[in-house]
Design a protein around this motif. Structure first.
Motif, PDB file in Angstrom:
ATOM      1  N   GLY A   1      40.324  29.116  59.446  1.00 54.69           N
ATOM      2  CA  GLY A   1      39.338  28.925  60.508  1.00 54.69           C
ATOM      3  C   GLY A   1      37.940  28.784  59.942  1.00 54.69           C
ATOM      4  O   GLY A   1      37.275  27.740  60.104  1.00 54.69           O
ATOM      5  N   THR A   2      37.469  29.793  59.239  1.00 53.97           N
ATOM      6  CA  THR A   2      36.114  29.757  58.686  1.00 53.97           C
ATOM      7  C   THR A   2      36.038  28.779  57.516  1.00 53.97           C
ATOM      8  O   THR A   2      35.075  28.012  57.403  1.00 53.97           O
TER       9      THR A   2
ATOM     10  N   LEU B   1      27.997  38.113  59.725  1.00 57.16           N
ATOM     11  CA  LEU B   1      27.354  37.144  60.626  1.00 57.16           C
ATOM     12  C   LEU B   1      26.261  37.801  61.468  1.00 57.16           C
ATOM     13  O   LEU B   1      25.170  37.249  61.646  1.00 57.16           O
TER      14      LEU B   1
ATOM     15  N   GLY C   1      46.767  27.795  50.117  1.00 53.35           N
ATOM     16  CA  GLY C   1      48.046  28.334  49.671  1.00 53.35           C
ATOM     17  C   GLY C   1      49.242  27.405  49.741  1.00 53.35           C
ATOM     18  O   GLY C   1      50.316  27.761  49.236  1.00 53.35           O
TER      19      GLY C   1
ATOM     20  N   LYS D   1      48.124  22.705  53.469  1.00 50.04           N
ATOM     21  CA  LYS D   1      46.773  23.252  53.680  1.00 50.04           C
ATOM     22  C   LYS D   1      45.773  22.526  52.775  1.00 50.04           C
ATOM     23  O   LYS D   1      44.645  22.239  53.187  1.00 50.04           O
TER      24      LYS D   1
ATOM     25  N   SER E   1      49.362  34.307  56.916  1.00 46.54           N
ATOM     26  CA  SER E   1      48.878  33.055  56.293  1.00 46.54           C
ATOM     27  C   SER E   1      49.594  31.828  56.849  1.00 46.54           C
ATOM     28  O   SER E   1      49.726  30.831  56.158  1.00 46.54           O
TER      29      SER E   1
ATOM     30  N   GLY F   1      36.362  34.495  51.521  1.00 47.46           N
ATOM     31  CA  GLY F   1      36.797  35.359  52.622  1.00 47.46           C
ATOM     32  C   GLY F   1      38.122  36.032  52.318  1.00 47.46           C
ATOM     33  O   GLY F   1      38.666  36.736  53.158  1.00 47.46           O
TER      34      GLY F   1
ATOM     35  N   PHE G   1      32.838  37.539  51.802  1.00 50.11           N
ATOM     36  CA  PHE G   1      32.566  37.845  53.214  1.00 50.11           C
ATOM     37  C   PHE G   1      33.782  38.293  53.996  1.00 50.11           C
ATOM     38  O   PHE G   1      33.737  38.369  55.223  1.00 50.11           O
ATOM     39  N   GLY G   2      34.881  38.613  53.312  1.00 49.92           N
ATOM     40  CA  GLY G   2      36.049  39.041  54.082  1.00 49.92           C
ATOM     41  C   GLY G   2      37.050  39.788  53.249  1.00 49.92           C
ATOM     42  O   GLY G   2      36.896  39.943  52.025  1.00 49.92           O
ATOM     43  N   ASN G   3      38.098  40.257  53.951  1.00 49.17           N
ATOM     44  CA  ASN G   3      39.106  41.131  53.338  1.00 49.17           C
ATOM     45  C   ASN G   3      40.513  40.641  53.650  1.00 49.17           C
ATOM     46  O   ASN G   3      41.408  41.455  53.876  1.00 49.17           O
ATOM     47  N   ALA G   4      40.735  39.334  53.710  1.00 49.47           N
ATOM     48  CA  ALA G   4      42.059  38.847  54.130  1.00 49.47           C
ATOM     49  C   ALA G   4      43.160  39.411  53.224  1.00 49.47           C
ATOM     50  O   ALA G   4      44.262  39.700  53.688  1.00 49.47           O
TER      51      ALA G   4
ATOM     52  N   PRO H   1      27.711  39.510  53.128  1.00 42.38           N
ATOM     53  CA  PRO H   1      27.021  39.427  54.421  1.00 42.38           C
ATOM     54  C   PRO H   1      27.962  39.560  55.622  1.00 42.38           C
ATOM     55  O   PRO H   1      29.168  39.356  55.520  1.00 42.38           O
TER      56      PRO H   1
ATOM     57  N   TYR I   1      41.117  43.820  61.500  1.00 39.05           N
ATOM     58  CA  TYR I   1      40.558  44.989  60.798  1.00 39.05           C
ATOM     59  C   TYR I   1      40.340  46.145  61.790  1.00 39.05           C
ATOM     60  O   TYR I   1      40.533  47.312  61.457  1.00 39.05           O
TER      61      TYR I   1
ATOM     62  N   THR J   1      29.268  31.659  61.419  1.00 36.04           N
ATOM     63  CA  THR J   1      29.456  32.285  60.100  1.00 36.04           C
ATOM     64  C   THR J   1      29.278  31.238  59.008  1.00 36.04           C
ATOM     65  O   THR J   1      28.489  31.414  58.070  1.00 36.04           O
TER      66      THR J   1
ATOM     67  N   TYR K   1      39.799  37.152  62.096  1.00 37.04           N
ATOM     68  CA  TYR K   1      40.400  38.129  61.181  1.00 37.04           C
ATOM     69  C   TYR K   1      39.838  39.528  61.414  1.00 37.04           C
ATOM     70  O   TYR K   1      40.539  40.526  61.278  1.00 37.04           O
TER      71      TYR K   1
ATOM     72  N   GLN L   1      33.252  31.606  64.016  1.00 33.37           N
ATOM     73  CA  GLN L   1      33.486  31.041  62.679  1.00 33.37           C
ATOM     74  C   GLN L   1      32.453  29.958  62.347  1.00 33.37           C
ATOM     75  O   GLN L   1      32.031  29.826  61.195  1.00 33.37           O
TER      76      GLN L   1
HETATM   77  P1  NDP Z   1      41.668  32.349  58.123  1.00 28.72           P
HETATM   78  O1  NDP Z   1      42.010  31.334  59.144  1.00 28.72           O
HETATM   79  O2  NDP Z   1      40.905  31.924  56.925  1.00 28.72           O
HETATM   80  O3  NDP Z   1      43.015  33.037  57.663  1.00 28.72           O
HETATM   81  C1  NDP Z   1      43.083  33.803  56.499  1.00 28.72           C
HETATM   82  C2  NDP Z   1      43.549  32.988  55.296  1.00 28.72           C
HETATM   83  O4  NDP Z   1      43.273  33.756  54.126  1.00 28.72           O
HETATM   84  C3  NDP Z   1      45.046  32.728  55.250  1.00 28.72           C
HETATM   85  O5  NDP Z   1      45.458  31.624  56.015  1.00 28.72           O
HETATM   86  C4  NDP Z   1      45.258  32.520  53.768  1.00 28.72           C
HETATM   87  O6  NDP Z   1      44.983  31.151  53.405  1.00 28.72           O
HETATM   88  C5  NDP Z   1      44.174  33.380  53.107  1.00 28.72           C
HETATM   89  N1  NDP Z   1      44.757  34.552  52.449  1.00 28.72           N
HETATM   90  C6  NDP Z   1      44.734  34.768  51.127  1.00 28.72           C
HETATM   91  N2  NDP Z   1      45.333  35.903  50.818  1.00 28.72           N
HETATM   92  C7  NDP Z   1      45.779  36.427  51.964  1.00 28.72           C
HETATM   93  C8  NDP Z   1      46.515  37.619  52.272  1.00 28.72           C
HETATM   94  N3  NDP Z   1      46.898  38.487  51.318  1.00 28.72           N
HETATM   95  N4  NDP Z   1      46.823  37.843  53.560  1.00 28.72           N
HETATM   96  C9  NDP Z   1      46.443  36.997  54.520  1.00 28.72           C
HETATM   97  N5  NDP Z   1      45.728  35.847  54.293  1.00 28.72           N
HETATM   98  C10 NDP Z   1      45.407  35.588  53.011  1.00 28.72           C
HETATM   99  O7  NDP Z   1      40.897  33.573  58.845  1.00 28.72           O
HETATM  100  P2  NDP Z   1      39.413  33.629  59.436  1.00 28.72           P
HETATM  101  O8  NDP Z   1      38.756  32.325  59.315  1.00 28.72           O
HETATM  102  O9  NDP Z   1      39.447  34.320  60.743  1.00 28.72           O
HETATM  103  O10 NDP Z   1      38.712  34.650  58.429  1.00 28.72           O
HETATM  104  C11 NDP Z   1      38.614  34.332  57.057  1.00 28.72           C
HETATM  105  C12 NDP Z   1      37.859  35.442  56.377  1.00 28.72           C
HETATM  106  O11 NDP Z   1      36.494  35.385  56.773  1.00 28.72           O
HETATM  107  C13 NDP Z   1      38.372  36.835  56.729  1.00 28.72           C
HETATM  108  O12 NDP Z   1      38.374  37.630  55.577  1.00 28.72           O
HETATM  109  C14 NDP Z   1      37.321  37.324  57.708  1.00 28.72           C
HETATM  110  O13 NDP Z   1      37.208  38.704  57.727  1.00 28.72           O
HETATM  111  C15 NDP Z   1      36.080  36.669  57.153  1.00 28.72           C
HETATM  112  N6  NDP Z   1      34.973  36.547  58.114  1.00 28.72           N
HETATM  113  C16 NDP Z   1      33.872  37.309  57.881  1.00 28.72           C
HETATM  114  C17 NDP Z   1      32.781  37.226  58.699  1.00 28.72           C
HETATM  115  C18 NDP Z   1      31.583  38.038  58.378  1.00 28.72           C
HETATM  116  O14 NDP Z   1      30.662  38.119  59.202  1.00 28.72           O
HETATM  117  N7  NDP Z   1      31.505  38.644  57.203  1.00 28.72           N
HETATM  118  C19 NDP Z   1      32.792  36.394  59.900  1.00 28.72           C
HETATM  119  C20 NDP Z   1      33.989  35.580  60.033  1.00 28.72           C
HETATM  120  C21 NDP Z   1      35.045  35.679  59.162  1.00 28.72           C
HETATM  121  P3  NDP Z   1      45.760  30.455  52.180  1.00 28.72           P
HETATM  122  O15 NDP Z   1      47.220  30.494  52.549  1.00 28.72           O
HETATM  123  O16 NDP Z   1      45.208  29.086  52.132  1.00 28.72           O
HETATM  124  O17 NDP Z   1      45.445  31.280  50.944  1.00 28.72           O
END
Ligand code: NDP
Length: 333
Positions: free
Chosen positions: A161-162, A274, A182, A186, A323, A225, A247-250, A272, A53, A129, A49, A126
């Motif tokens: 993923g994470t 990673l 979601g 899933k 998603s 996340g 830990f994230g901004n999805a 945090p 960004y 992390t 993800y 991941q």
């Molecule tokens: P994911 O495979 O988890 O994909 C993102 C998931 O977030 C989607 O499948 C969805 O799941 C959910 N989601 C909820 N709201 C939204 C939205 N508005 N738009 C998109 N997705 C949304 O991604 P990653 O595993 O790559 O990353 C997950 C999070 O972890 C990210 O925020 C990433 O930045 C963070 N991260 C942070 C790290 C760090 O060092 N701080 C290191 C690694 C990852 P659902 O449909 O089930 O809601």
């Protein structure tokens, strides 16, 4: 020594923005090998993800740049005594979306026999992390478990993923795991990964379900996340003296927080990255070893959603941001 090519293919970002800013190029300069670096011919590159960004400009980089944070392949040249030409390795480092990447040796690891290169590329960012956030941010160590009640934990995007790795590890370490996701599909994946309870965040009232599952107590540790969309809910369902790890901004970055809100339940709030937990060679060695042990003993399974051609990285970003995915997305070089 195998000849090092003069140019390479890869994905260049010249302006930040949408997926149309991911430009396939065939004449990029090959990175110069600096002291302590390893030049790797990527076979697979992990999509994360964080790559989105940097593409959108939420996280800053000097333009133009090659994004991507992890990959795996074969060493082409090394200025570190720890690696030799031909070694099969994985790494977490910048400029991964390319044929060749020069990575600091301190963030490169030999892939053990039995861990295919594809799994190596899928596991590292991941997996590390999930592991370091459990161990260091949440303080859930093997010795904590078995002492008193197992902690209640909540993992958002539990099939992602994470998230899917957090669920598997927490469950392997003995925590009680509630996952949110979601769709029903899933949720089922999260359940198969070891979440004893799952909540569909589109069709169910997450707060009511979490409080019901925990008997009104709330959860001791939250791994979030998703960010903006779930932060307020987190403060409602965290237990007294609980830990909230955002830990994230999805769904977007969390708005500025008035820290007085944490006093209602003496909440520990962490945000945090990673890289801070694997900043020293000792931490990198310790956690990569533990991660590969978890994979090789079958406690953790790295599920790959899809493998895209590097050229088609835009589609991978669209699927991730839409998603539409579970588990890991990979690019094949
Ligand atoms: P994911 O495979 O988890 O994909 C993102 C998931 O977030 C989607 O499948 C969805 O799941 C959910 N989601 C909820 N709201 C939204 C939205 N508005 N738009 C998109 N997705 C949304 O991604 P990653 O595993 O790559 O990353 C997950 C999070 O972890 C990210 O925020 C990433 O930045 C963070 N991260 C942070 C790290 C760090 O060092 N701080 C290191 C690694 C990852 P659902 O449909 O089930 O809601």
């Amino acid at each position: 020594m195998a000849p090092i090519p003069k140019s390479m293919s890869g994905i260049l970002i010249e302006e930040t923005g949408g997926v149309d800013q991911l430009h396939w190029k065939t004449d990029l300069p090959v990175p110069e090998l600096k002291d302590g670096e390893v030049l790797i011919r990527n076979e697979f590159i992990g999509v994360n993800y964080i790559d989105t960004y940097f593409r959108t400009g939420l996280y800053k980089s000097t333009l133009p740049f090659i994004t991507g944070k992890e990959g795996a392949g074969v060493v082409l040249a090394s200025s570190s005594p720890s690696f030799s030409e031909g070694d099969r390795v994985g790494y977490v480092a910048d400029r991964a979306y390319a044929e060749l990447t020069a990575a600091p040796a301190a963030n490169v690891v030999h892939l053990p026999d039995g861990v295919p290169t594809e799994q190596g590329a899928a596991a590292l960012l991941q997996g590390l992390t999930a592991l370091t956030f459990i161990r260091e941010a949440a303080g859930i160590t093997a010795s904590v478990l078995g002492v008193g009640e197992a902690p209640w934990t909540l993992v958002h995007a539990a099939a992602g993923g994470t998230g899917s790795l957090l669920v598997q590890m927490l469950s392997a370490f003995g925590a009680r795991v509630i996952g949110t996701a979601g769709t029903d599909e899933k949720c089922e994946k999260a359940r198969k990964g070891g979440a004893q309870w799952v909540v569909n965040n589109r069709t169910e009232d997450v707060k009511a379900r979490v409080m019901e599952i925990t008997g009104g107590r709330g959860v001791d540790v939250i791994f979030d996340g998703v960010g903006k969309a779930t932060f307020d809910l987190d403060l409602e369902v965290v237990a007294l003296k609980g830990t909230l790890i955002v830990f994230g901004n999805a769904s977007g970055p969390v708005d500025p927080v008035n820290i007085l809100r944490l006093g209602a339940k003496n909440v520990k709030l962490l945000r945090p990255m990673l890289f801070g937990y694997v900043a020293t060679p000792e931490d990198w060695d310790k956690y990569t070893k533990e991660l590969f042990d978890l994979i090789q003993t079958g406690k953790v399974n790295i599920g790959v959603h899809n493998v895209y051609d590097l050229k088609d990285v835009g589609k991978a970003h669209e699927d991730l941001e839409g998603s539409k995915t579970t588990g890991k997305l990979l690019l094949k070089v």
